[in-house]
Write an enzyme that holds these catalytic residues in place. Structure first.
Site, mmCIF file in Angstrom:
data_model
loop_
_atom_site.group_PDB
_atom_site.id
_atom_site.type_symbol
_atom_site.label_atom_id
_atom_site.label_comp_id
_atom_site.label_asym_id
_atom_site.label_seq_id
_atom_site.Cartn_x
_atom_site.Cartn_y
_atom_site.Cartn_z
ATOM 1 N N ASP A 9 0.987 -1.206 -0.013
ATOM 2 C CA ASP A 9 0.185 0.135 -0.278
ATOM 3 C C ASP A 9 0.414 1.526 -0.305
ATOM 4 O O ASP A 9 2.491 1.094 0.636
ATOM 5 C CB ASP A 9 -1.040 -0.445 1.120
ATOM 6 N N ASP B 82 -1.612 -0.162 5.711
ATOM 7 C CA ASP B 82 -2.031 0.029 7.493
ATOM 8 C C ASP B 82 -3.132 0.353 7.470
ATOM 9 O O ASP B 82 -3.623 0.339 8.880
ATOM 10 C CB ASP B 82 -1.091 0.829 7.065
ATOM 11 N N ASP C 216 -6.320 -2.193 3.107
ATOM 12 C CA ASP C 216 -5.791 -2.916 2.628
ATOM 13 C C ASP C 216 -5.808 -4.555 3.645
ATOM 14 O O ASP C 216 -5.747 -5.184 3.325
ATOM 15 C CB ASP C 216 -4.200 -2.970 2.873
#
Lengths: 1243, 335
Positions: free
Chosen positions: A431, A887, A891
């Site tokens: 990410d 985080d 995700d």
């Protein structure tokens, strides 16, 4: 369709962010209103909520769940059955369960205790581990459930209530910075217009604040007291996982108002920039959209563990095979010979030896043999692995190098199942926001009027020149000695040293002055009002004005700050950084009203700060298609300016002919900024005549007033006509601040051979910038951009879009195939919409084929679901181990889908961490986690499993060989307790020590040579050839042990006093040999001996003698035939000790010869590095020249990452040098310099 | 106090080193030098050891005499089973054993049975150690199946092993004089002392319809029935020797020993061989060349290997810690 409509709504939200033009906010169209009304009450839209009357929700049919959330796997009642079920789903455990059941009958060759005890032990420990892990989950839930929120009880009194006690219908008050406890319907907010800002990073990863707005009807409910009499009924959709839709209406004071997603505040998002809001709970607990979106974390198993299953199957087949041989053999004996063995008095009662029914007997013998040879199946393997993994986990968690001082958190391995999987990762899906970047923009550089400020050199240049300098120095030295020809090198030398000199200066100034968040700019020419000495004063002031005026931010009235420095809030963090920067330059934006912006400017003529007011005439907002925003302002003199900022290509297209003065210089700066991964925006302006403005404004207002789909088009057209003939001022470069150590970490990971894909919800430009900043992309890389063409998109025909994408993919793939240079890197950038098409069934193979062949892949604008989908497809398509790191809650899908999910725990949101297998406080720890711990764990576990297989084969087969000598009757050579002790005590500790402490090379060297990591992905330590090799090794060992014992001990006397070896002596002797052999074997495997290994290995052997002594000393009632076997039987016999030595040596000889040959003539990477480590022990690893060289060599073949970029740079430097050399060659062909150049490191 | 604290600190640091996985460690690396040294060392150790053991084995004099066929009278050889089962036929038989080499006392007398599965599971399990120690005080004899009781009274000693006790007897005559055979201390001392009861007398033994092997004197406690004790240490393999007694006189070369034996034990029904073995012993036990040969073989192979590796090392020497073998220095390596 759903996605499209949600996007439309998002667009609306964006529009609404320009709250200073609140009138622009478009209400629901009547059509939509109608649609909503029709849906209510239909199936799927049947929910009824009585606001402020939670007691009505205690009974059916309106009984909805509490706001309690549980993520645990088990509860008190289900734990035992479910955990047991999980345990016995393992084939080996099930087998031992059956064996234990059979042991209740007389059939079993062993005593009950010796079969049941290990099973209980093994299963018990595994279950205990499950329980502990689930308990931790429970504690985390408890933490979340016990948060408090102000809830209305009655008469306008709000009290703190636990989250879990919240019910549907409760009215709650959420303060600034707090998370919403459940999905709330916004009633009113601390802002007068009922607007609130919400950070949804946890849900979708988008960093922009979202605006939510309450209904006008409930606007008045902005005091605690107002709620004493408040009553309303909401009819809305049933719980569903769609984050961007909400359909419902509210009946309030006998009026019905439609509700839209902009009134819904979702759980796990956070209130920002708003003091407080009132809301009513609509969905609670497991009904909330955030929870509905999350899926239960699947239990993951590592590759090695899955392969281990196959090994177990092999061993099982061996088991069945030898059992069949046994039963067949017994059948033969039974048929032919055994009838005559009068001393057996056949048939016996339990039918195992019944000559009249040989087949039945053979069947029973088969079952007995299955149990007998059970030692082939390493029962304790699972439990040993669990123990080892828990200890490994502990070591990972305790690693001080993985501790983050800032957040005071360290790496947490949340499941211990995947330690060794860390060593086999081939693909990292990352990410962006919060993972690679800290979601913070910093003003870094700018180019005003063709002059670049804030430093010229990029990091890459710097590193390249540094390294070339390092290479250069010895060379330079040699030249100095020859003659004065050094001069001719000066140009190059100068360029190199000037880099470092500048860098040194930059470093120096960096340390000065207070650190201002969002402003990382040092250039004395601009700061401290020095810009007034600049040549293009007008352009510079205009530049700053654009920066200070062209935005949608507001200054914060915060008492904590000093009066002269303001802090700002804006739609995007980069605007904030512009505002901060302009404040630093002396153009402080201090107030804004509906139509007025006030700047406190530094006036160069009077050298004083003056306050100037600018009338905000129009605001042409930013949109992703326009890629620019403009404001039209008039200053105090009545001059009208259009100030514009936007993407460089867009701005450059719109420049006036006389506005291109700086175009060339600026373009150069732009590319250098972009290569450093900075996000750039170009600033431009134009002056507008009053008349022209008037005529344009009428068109624009008209367009604004239009209602309907054509409105946006009209607005765009209107904007188009005024945003032209611009005069370029310059560009700014902001840095999307990377987290500490991210580029270095990515560099190391790339050297380790890992592929890194970036998946982000952010827009393409940002993603590409970050790609550059992280060195995932570089300038000389061929980039493919996959996106839907405008035509295809507007048609909205899936078929067209598919063809479009397919064509793009195919042409790109052709290029990849045609590229001659195998090492040439490719980058692939794809956006969410294109991805949606590319991931469809028939296109995905082509897409993945292309993607896999690219060095780096960047997917932008992807939804959480797409992230998960990509992860799954990549995993399936490539069959490689993937690691997903992120985080936020967006995700979670990807984290759960990947083989290893890693969550960043530094941020506040916990969803990603909760779903992850490992949590890191910072991205950079991934380097050590993978390259050191992953490598180690992979080595350890694979060595351990192989050794286990060896050990059990070596031991188990001796049982079988003995059967050949006992007419397959099922007699066991060893005492029951010897056998029970085998896996539990006598061989378990060394293997655990191996699994926990083994290091092929030290951690420093792992990090120095990331290429070593490739052993994991290539699976060199756990390949089938190795597995088979170890099984064969076990077979050989068992043969040697057994045959040597049989032939040496039988039939003659084994002692001077004429005693012959009976079954117990032979058993004890053979067993001693086994213990010695397997323990010495592990000593041969181990390459890293601490005192723990020594203690466990030699201690285990000693323990066997102690055990034999103690067991033999027990009264014969306990010890049976083992009574005094060591003291009186075998101990005094020299033969016994000689056999031990001989057998150990001979049985280890094949393996020893194998490793000797391998090490000497086919060495593996770790072998050589071990040798180097030994050789150069006295030098420090980091300084030694040889190390450095090797390290560099090891980096050579990577295609992405910082080092790769530096290499590319050096290449281009070298080319320059080459040209220089040519000229030297021509001029001084005969001088000695010629010779030294040809021997130089550059040639 | 201080030392306590110091010790505490030391423990702490040791723990710290453990958690950081940086405990001091030795990392032996197998270098060619080490390899050659190890093989040489093994050769140097094993060859002499092997020679010594071979010599010890050669010092042992062993006379093996198979008597099971010779002791059946010619007419009965067609049907040896009925011969052995017919109690009316006398079973005595004489055999000559010629000493081919000087035998120093003590000379151990073994009987050897082949193809006799004393290690059959059913056979091995059919005993009761508790009863052997406690006699009739211990009632549960279920483990002794199928020879647990007779006429509803328990058998002491029960079980198949005891029931099938070997009952051939041997007498040795040299030059007309009987050689004294010491039949004491042929069983393990611990067996006599702790596993077979001093006050346990054979009871109801071999009283059934099926009579297996030898009978026991009911007057002698089990702890003194050394034949039984030796027999009940079941052999590991189907071909085994058991100690019968010791001749405590030296035998000279060309002495002829006449063995008068009672050929009672039935091995004919399953084709087992019976042999009589006279053997001296060395510090290593009986005559067995296997260990010596194995040691010499291992030693020689080690030496050979040492030489091979030495030659290889000279010829194809891979420099120690040579970087050119690292993957990134090899040409075939690709990212």
């Amino acid at each position: 369709m759903v996605a499209a409509s949600s996007r439309k709504r998002k667009g609306k939200i964006r529009w609404s962010k320009l709250y200073s033009f609140a009138a622009c906010f478009r209400p629901l169209t009547s059509k939509e209103r109608l649609a909503a009304r029709e849906l209510i009450g239909q199936p799927g839209f049947s929910r009824v909520v009585f606001c402020n009357e939670p007691h009505l929700h205690k009974r059916k049919p309106y009984k909805y769940p509490y706001n309690y959330i549980s993520t645990t796997k088990y509860n008190v009642l289900t734990f035992l059955p479910r955990a047991l079920f999980e345990q016995f789903r393992r084939v080996a455990n099930f087998y031992f369960l059956l064996a234990a059941i059979f042991s209740l009958f007389s059939l079993a060759p062993f005593s009950r205790a010796s079969l049941i005890a290990p099973l209980v032990f093994v299963v018990g420990i595994s279950m205990l581990k499950e329980a502990v892990e689930d308990w931790h989950r429970f504690l985390q839930d408890l933490d979340v459930n016990n948060r408090t929120v102000k809830t209305h009880i009655s008469n306008g009194v709000f009290v703190d209530k636990l989250w879990k006690e919240l019910r549907v219908g409760d009215v709650v008050k959420v303060n600034k910075g707090e998370y919403f406890p459940s999905d709330l319907l916004l009633l009113s907010s601390g802002n007068e217009d009922g607007v609130c800002y919400v950070e949804t990073m946890n849900l979708d990863g988008e960093t922009n604040l979202k605006i939510k707005r309450c209904l006008e009807a409930s606007l008045c409910l902005n005091e605690d007291e107002e709620f004493s009499k408040f009553k309303a009924t909401v009819h809305c959709e049933d719980p569903n996982p769609n984050l961007y839709t909400f359909v419902g209406n509210i009946e309030f004071e006998k009026e019905s108002y439609p509700l839209s997603p902009s009134q819904l505040l979702l759980r796990d998002s956070k209130l920002r920039n708003t003091d407080y809001i009132y809301g009513v709970v609509i969905f609670s607990g497991h009904d909330t959209k955030a929870v509905r979106n999350s899926t239960r974390s699947p239990s993951k198993r590592s590759r090695i563990e899955r392969k281990m299953d196959h090994i177990i199957y092999i061993l099982f087949s061996m088991l069945v095979l030898v059992s069949l041989v046994s039963s067949f053999g017994s059948l033969l004996y039974l048929r032919q010979d055994m009838v005559d063995w009068w001393y057996l008095q056949l048939p016996d009662d339990n039918k195992v030896n019944d000559p009249s029914k040989p087949v039945q007997s053979a069947g029973l013998q088969f079952i007995r043999a299955l149990i007998l040879y059970g030692y082939l199946i390493p029962i304790s393997l699972y439990v040993s692995i669990e123990v080892v993994k828990v200890l490994q986990t502990m070591l990972i968690n305790k690693d001080i190098e993985l501790y983050d001082d800032v957040t005071c958190k360290s790496v947490q391995a949340r499941t211990s199942n995947l330690n060794e999987e860390l060593g086999q990762v081939e693909m990292i899906l990352s990410d962006k926001t919060g993972t690679l970047t800290c979601n913070q923009m910093e003003f870094r550089k700018c180019s005003i009027a063709g002059v670049s400020y804030g430093g010229d050199i990029t990091e890459v240049d710097l590193a390249a020149s540094m390294r070339m300098n390092a290479d250069f120095e010895p060379f330079e030295f040699s030249i100095d000695e020859t003659d004065g020809a050094t001069r001719s090198f000066e140009p190059f030398e100068f360029s190199v040293s000037s880099f470092s000199a500048q860098n040194g200066n930059a470093r120096l100034t960096k340390t000065e002055g207070p650190v201002i968040k969002g402003f990382n700019f040092r250039d004395d020419r601009l700061t401290n009002e020095n810009w007034i000495h600049g040549s293009n004063l007008f352009d510079i002031t205009m530049f700053f004005r654009v920066m200070a005026l062209c935005h949608t931010g507001i200054p914060l009235e915060d008492d904590n700050h000093k009066m002269d420095k303001l802090s700002y809030e804006a739609e995007s963090p980069e605007e904030v950084s512009f505002l901060i920067a302009s404040q630093e330059f002396g153009f402080q934006f201090c107030r804004r009203t509906q139509s007025l912006m006030v700047l406190r400017e530094f006036d160069p003529s009077s050298m004083k700060e003056v306050e100037r007011e600018y009338k905000l005439l129009n605001l042409l907002e930013f949109s992703s298609s326009r890629k620019r925003m403009s404001v039209i302002v008039s200053n105090e003199d009545g001059q009208i300016f259009l100030l514009c900022k936007g993407a460089d290509s867009i701005i450059f297209d719109r420049l006036a002919d006389n506005g291109r003065a700086y175009e060339q210089a600026t373009t150069m700066h732009l590319s250098s900024y972009a290569e450093d991964g900075l996000r750039t925006l170009a600033f431009a302006y134009r002056t507008i005549e009053a008349a022209e403005y008037e005529s344009w404004n009428t068109i624009f207002t008209q367009a604004k007033a239009t209602i309907g789909p054509e409105r946006e088009e009209l607005l765009e057209q209107a904007s188009e006509t005024i945003e032209k003939d611009l005069i370029l001022l310059g560009v700014v470069a902001v840095e999307d601040k990377l987290q500490k150590g991210v580029p270095e970490c990515i560099d190391k990971l790339a050297q380790a051979g890992l592929k890194i894909w970036l998946l982000t919800g952010d827009k393409r430009e940002t993603a590409i910038n970050i790609g550059f900043a992280c060195s995932l992309l570089r300038q000389d890389m061929k980039q493919f951009h996959l996106s839907l063409s405008r035509d295809a998109e507007s048609n909205n025909q899936v078929k067209d879009m598919k063809e479009d994408i397919l064509q793009q993919i195919e042409s790109s793939y052709k290029m990849v195939c045609e590229e001659r240079n195998k090492e040439a890197p490719f980058g692939l950038v794809i956006d969410g919409k294109a991805l949606e098409i590319a991931l469809r069934g028939d296109v995905k193979d082509e897409f993945l084929q292309l993607a896999v062949n690219c060095a780096s892949v960047i997917c932008c604008r992807v939804s959480p679901k797409q992230k998960a989908l990509i992860t799954r497809l990549v995993k399936q398509y490539t069959g490689k181990t993937t690691l997903a790191i992120g985080d936020g809650a967006n995700d979670v899908g990807m984290i759960q889908e990947a083989d290893i999910g890693v969550g960043i725990s530094g941020m506040e949101g916990m969803q990603a961490v909760m779903a992850s297998d490992f949590s890191l406080p910072q991205f950079r720890f991934l380097e050590r986690l993978l390259i050191v711990h992953g490598h180690w764990c992979y080595q350890r576990i694979s060595k351990m499993v192989l050794y286990f297989v060896y050990k059990n084969v070596a031991f188990g087969l001796t049982l079988f060989y003995y059967e050949l000598y006992t007419s397959f009757s099922g007699e066991v050579l060893y005492d029951d307790w010897y056998m029970t002790m085998f896996n539990v005590m006598l061989t378990s500790l060394p293997v655990i020590a191996l699994g926990v402490l083994e290091q092929d090379v030290s951690s420093d060297i792992c990090l120095q040579f990331p290429a070593l990591y490739q052993q994991g992905p290539r699976n060199v330590h756990f390949s089938w050839s190795r597995i088979i090799g170890w099984i064969l090794n076990g077979v050989v060992s068992s043969l040697v042990i057994f045959l040597a014992n049989i032939y040496i001990l039988s039939p003659t006397a084994m002692r001077e006093n004429g005693f012959v070896a009976d079954i117990d002596s032979l058993g004890a002797t053979t067993y001693t040999c086994i213990i010695w052999t397997v323990n010495c074997q592990i000593a041969l495997i181990t390459s890293h001996f601490t005192w723990i290994q020594h203690l466990s290995i030699w201690g285990s052997i000693l323990l066997w003698y102690i055990f034999l002594l103690v067991y033999g000393a027990l009264p014969p009632n306990f010890s049976g035939n083992a009574f005094q076997v060591l003291v009186e039987g075998i101990g005094p016999a020299p033969l016994y000790w000689m056999i031990t030595v001989l057998v150990v040596v001979v049985s280890l000889l094949p393996y020893f010869i194998h490793i000797v040959i391998q090490r000497s003539y086919f060495p593996m990477d770790d072998h050589i590095i071990q040798e180097m480590e030994q050789c150069y022990k006295k030098y420090d690893v980091r300084d030694n020249e040889m190390w450095v060289r090797e390290q560099r060599n090891s980096q050579r073949s990577t295609r992405i990452g910082f080092s790769a970029r530096v290499d590319a740079k050096i290449l281009s430097f070298n080319q320059q040098l080459q040209q220089k050399k040519l000229s030297i060659y021509r001029s001084v062909t005969n001088s000695p310099i010629y010779r030294s150049i040809t021997t130089s490191p550059f040639s | 106090m201080d030392t306590d604290r110091e010790r505490h600190r030391a423990r702490e640091t040791a723990f710290y080193l453990f958690t950081q996985q940086s405990l001091p460690a030795c990392k032996p690396v197998l270098t060619p030098g080490w390899v050659i040294a190890i093989f040489l060392f093994m050769g140097v150790i094993f060859i002499p050891v092997g020679l010594i053991t071979l010599r010890a084995s050669h010092c042992v004099v062993e006379i093996v005499d198979r008597y099971d066929i010779d002791c059946v009278p010619e007419p009965s050889r067609m049907d040896k089973v009925s011969y052995i089962q017919d109690d009316s036929i006398p079973k005595n038989c004489s055999h000559f054993m010629k000493v081919h080499k000087y035998m120093k006392a003590p000379i151990y007398i073994y009987y050897q049975l082949d193809n006799y599965y004393q290690n059959h599971r059913r056979y091995v399990k059919s005993r009761s150690d508790k009863q052997l120690l406690d006699g009739q005080k211990y009632h549960d004899t279920s483990s002794c199946q199928p020879v647990e009781s007779n006429n509803n009274r328990p058998i002491v000693p029960c079980g198949l092993i005891a029931w099938s006790l070997f009952n051939d007897t041997f007498e040795f005559i040299r030059e007309g004089a009987e050689l004294k055979v010491n039949r004491k201390n042929i069983a393990w001392k611990s067996d006599r002392g702790h596993k077979f009861g001093k006050n346990v007398y054979p009871f109801n033994f071999q009283n059934g319809t099926l009579i297996g092997g030898g009978k026991l004197n009911p007057e002698i406690p089990l702890s003194d029935q050394e034949d039984l004790i030796v027999w009940m240490r079941t052999s590991a393999l189907p071909s085994f020797r058991k100690l019968y007694g010791r001749i405590e006189e030296d035998l000279d070369v060309d002495d002829v020993v006449v063995v008068n034996l009672m050929n009672n034990y039935n091995t004919y029904s399953f084709g087992g061989k019976k042999k009589l073995v006279l053997s001296t012993s060395s510090w290593l036990g009986g005559k067995n060349d296997f260990l010596g040969h194995a040691c010499v073989f291992v030693g020689c192979s080690s030496l050979t290997l040492a030489i091979i590796f030495m030659l290889l090392h000279v010829k194809y020497r891979r420099p120690y810690g040579d970087m050119s073998y690292l993957p990134w220095n090899r040409k075939s390596f690709s990212g």
